[in-house]
Design a protein around this motif. Structure first.
Motif, mmCIF file in Angstrom:
data_model
loop_
_atom_site.group_PDB
_atom_site.id
_atom_site.type_symbol
_atom_site.label_atom_id
_atom_site.label_comp_id
_atom_site.label_asym_id
_atom_site.label_seq_id
_atom_site.Cartn_x
_atom_site.Cartn_y
_atom_site.Cartn_z
ATOM 1 N N GLU A 1 28.678 27.603 53.218
ATOM 2 C CA GLU A 1 28.614 26.756 54.400
ATOM 3 C C GLU A 1 28.027 25.384 54.053
ATOM 4 O O GLU A 1 27.214 25.255 53.131
ATOM 5 C CB GLU A 1 27.749 27.400 55.491
ATOM 6 N N LEU A 2 28.451 24.403 54.833
ATOM 7 C CA LEU A 2 27.913 23.059 54.665
ATOM 8 C C LEU A 2 26.460 23.026 55.132
ATOM 9 O O LEU A 2 26.132 23.540 56.201
ATOM 10 C CB LEU A 2 28.733 22.053 55.474
ATOM 11 N N VAL A 3 25.625 22.387 54.349
ATOM 12 C CA VAL A 3 24.232 22.159 54.723
ATOM 13 C C VAL A 3 24.048 20.710 55.168
ATOM 14 O O VAL A 3 23.554 20.437 56.255
ATOM 15 C CB VAL A 3 23.283 22.469 53.549
ATOM 16 N N ALA A 4 24.446 19.773 54.314
ATOM 17 C CA ALA A 4 24.311 18.349 54.621
ATOM 18 C C ALA A 4 25.227 17.566 53.701
ATOM 19 O O ALA A 4 25.522 18.000 52.587
ATOM 20 C CB ALA A 4 22.864 17.888 54.442
ATOM 21 N N ALA A 5 25.665 16.399 54.166
ATOM 22 C CA ALA A 5 26.550 15.585 53.349
ATOM 23 C C ALA A 5 26.377 14.119 53.699
ATOM 24 O O ALA A 5 25.937 13.781 54.811
ATOM 25 C CB ALA A 5 28.008 16.011 53.535
ATOM 26 N N GLY B 1 28.550 6.013 54.755
ATOM 27 C CA GLY B 1 28.457 6.596 56.084
ATOM 28 C C GLY B 1 27.078 7.092 56.443
ATOM 29 O O GLY B 1 26.102 6.866 55.724
ATOM 30 N N THR B 2 27.030 7.765 57.565
ATOM 31 C CA THR B 2 25.792 8.366 58.018
ATOM 32 C C THR B 2 25.788 9.846 57.646
ATOM 33 O O THR B 2 26.845 10.463 57.531
ATOM 34 C CB THR B 2 25.637 8.211 59.536
ATOM 35 N N PRO B 3 24.623 10.427 57.467
ATOM 36 C CA PRO B 3 24.581 11.825 57.048
ATOM 37 C C PRO B 3 24.999 12.779 58.161
ATOM 38 O O PRO B 3 24.879 12.476 59.342
ATOM 39 C CB PRO B 3 23.110 12.033 56.678
ATOM 40 N N ILE B 4 25.488 13.926 57.742
ATOM 41 C CA ILE B 4 25.775 15.013 58.671
ATOM 42 C C ILE B 4 24.996 16.236 58.227
ATOM 43 O O ILE B 4 24.745 16.417 57.028
ATOM 44 C CB ILE B 4 27.280 15.328 58.751
ATOM 45 N N TYR B 5 24.596 17.053 59.194
ATOM 46 C CA TYR B 5 23.775 18.228 58.921
ATOM 47 C C TYR B 5 24.300 19.427 59.696
ATOM 48 O O TYR B 5 24.809 19.295 60.814
ATOM 49 C CB TYR B 5 22.323 17.983 59.349
#
Length: 117
Positions: free
Chosen positions: A46-50, A55-59
């Motif tokens: 699963e995605l944790v953060a990117a 761009g702006t981070p996603i969590y």
């Protein structure tokens, strides 16, 4: 080819902190995406953060307010600062790199994070 070297995993008590690093080298795209994913035993990755270069981070909802992703574009390195760690954060954490102009994708070898008393 892009090489990814991860570091910073380990064993930590609940409530503790760790910082993961992912250093990319090789054919780095000027516009790229670097993210952290995790996979616990018996679960899907699963995605944790990117975070992209521009761009702006996603969590993931489960880590918002506790984890912070950052990057040093000059060093092609991404970091994941993890605080207030919980046992459910235990997993193998993988760095993911994507060259957004070149359409390339690479994964790191993974680093184990174990949260336990």
């Amino acid at each position: 080819q892009v090489q990814l070297v991860e570091s910073g995993g380990g064993l930590v008590q609940p409530g503790g902190s760790l910082r993961l690093s992912c250093a990319a080298s090789g054919g780095i795209d000027s516009i790229n995406y670097m993210g952290w994913y995790r996979q616990a035993p018996g679960k899907q990755r699963e995605l944790v953060a990117a975070l992209t270069t521009i761009g702006t981070p996603i969590y993931a909802d489960s880590v918002k307010g506790r984890f912070t992703i950052s990057r040093d574009n000059a060093k092609n390195t991404a970091y994941l600062q993890m605080t207030s760690l919980k046992p459910e954060d235990t997993a193998v954490y993988y760095c993911n790199y994507r060259g957004l102009r070149l359409g390339s994708e690479y994964w790191g070898q993974g680093t184990q994070v174990t949260v336990s008393s």
